[in-house]
Design a protein around this motif. Structure first.
Motif: not given
Length: 280
Positions: A267-280
């Protein structure tokens, strides 16, 4: 530059908890599978994170420091994922230490109960019987049972469980586990983002929604054990609460070509989500 062809698997285990591979191996496998990144999320420990990050820097794979914390609510085992925690934070490490000590706390509580029942048994008796392995021997109920047989209190291990230390036994104890909301708070206090792992496994969406309302950052919508219908349902839920949508294989390793849960990148997701996880 856009990352739209780059993917990350945000849920993997290593030898640091119950996985079969070195953290650096997980990172190498991520590269072999063509992923751009991987998270290391061992149970109640961050011991594997540093090695993974070093390997990631060597071979050009983004490694997200993570954790999966075991909690209990409504008698259900609930797992909370944490990302970008400060994995050297002393308060956080001490808290994780206590979580991993639950088993030895349980042993002490059981022995105290057996003593109250007039049985002469000490933790020393139990440790003396536990094989002296080079690895950290996890002493548990089977060893207590052996001592009871040894001392002639019971005739068999089965009788030890039935009468004393099984779940209906006179000396059974179940030390309290932390509530998922506590794990969410701990992750946030360590500077991380909290995500509810595999919500479909709990079969209790009311509870999932309560935890979301307590304040989580994301929901593991895509997981190896979710059906397509569940993925649709949790995608809706994540959108309703504007949560980060994550995906994870829950890889634990492979032995003789047999994979536990799913392979890395299952299962994988676009690496763009990391910016959301970092921001939070």
């Amino acid at each position: 530059m856009s990352n739209h062809h780059q993917f990350i698997d945000l849920h993997t285990h290593t030898l640091a908890s119950d996985g079969l591979h070195m953290p650096s191996d997980n990172v190498k496998m991520a590269k072999e599978k063509g992923l751009a990144g991987i998270a290391i999320t061992d149970h109640d420990t961050v011991a594997g994170v540093k090695q993974a990050i070093e390997e990631g820097q060597k071979i050009g794979i983004e490694v997200v420091p993570g954790i999966e914390i075991s909690t209990v609510a409504n008698k259900l085992d609930i797992h909370i994922l944490g990302y970008y925690i400060d994995y050297e934070d002393q308060v956080f490490l001490e808290r994780l230490n206590q979580l991993r000590d639950v088993r030895s706390i349980r042993n002490d509580m059981m022995i105290k109960k057996l003593q109250e029942l007039g049985i002469e048994i000490t933790i020393e008796d139990v440790l003396a019987l536990a094989p002296k392995k080079k690895t950290k021997q996890t002493v548990g109920r089977p060893h207590i049972a052996e001592v009871l047989v040894h001392k002639g209190i019971v005739k068999t291990i089965k009788e030890a469980f039935d009468v004393y230390i099984g779940k209906d036994g006179k000396a059974f104890v179940s030390p309290p586990r932390i509530h998922p909301t506590t794990a969410i708070d701990w992750i946030r206090q360590a500077g991380g983002s909290a995500v509810i792992a595999h919500p479909g496994l709990y079969e209790n969406d009311e509870l999932v929604e309560e935890l979301i309302q307590h304040g989580v950052d994301g929901l593991e919508v895509y997981h190896s054990d979710h059906s397509p219908d569940e993925e649709k349902k949790y995608l809706k839920l994540a959108n309703k609460y504007q949560l980060t949508i994550t995906a994870g294989s829950d890889f634990h390793g492979e032995r003789n070509g047999e994979v536990f849960h799913a392979p890395i990148g299952g299962r994988k997701v676009n690496i763009d989500v990391l910016s959301e996880l970092k921001r939070k």
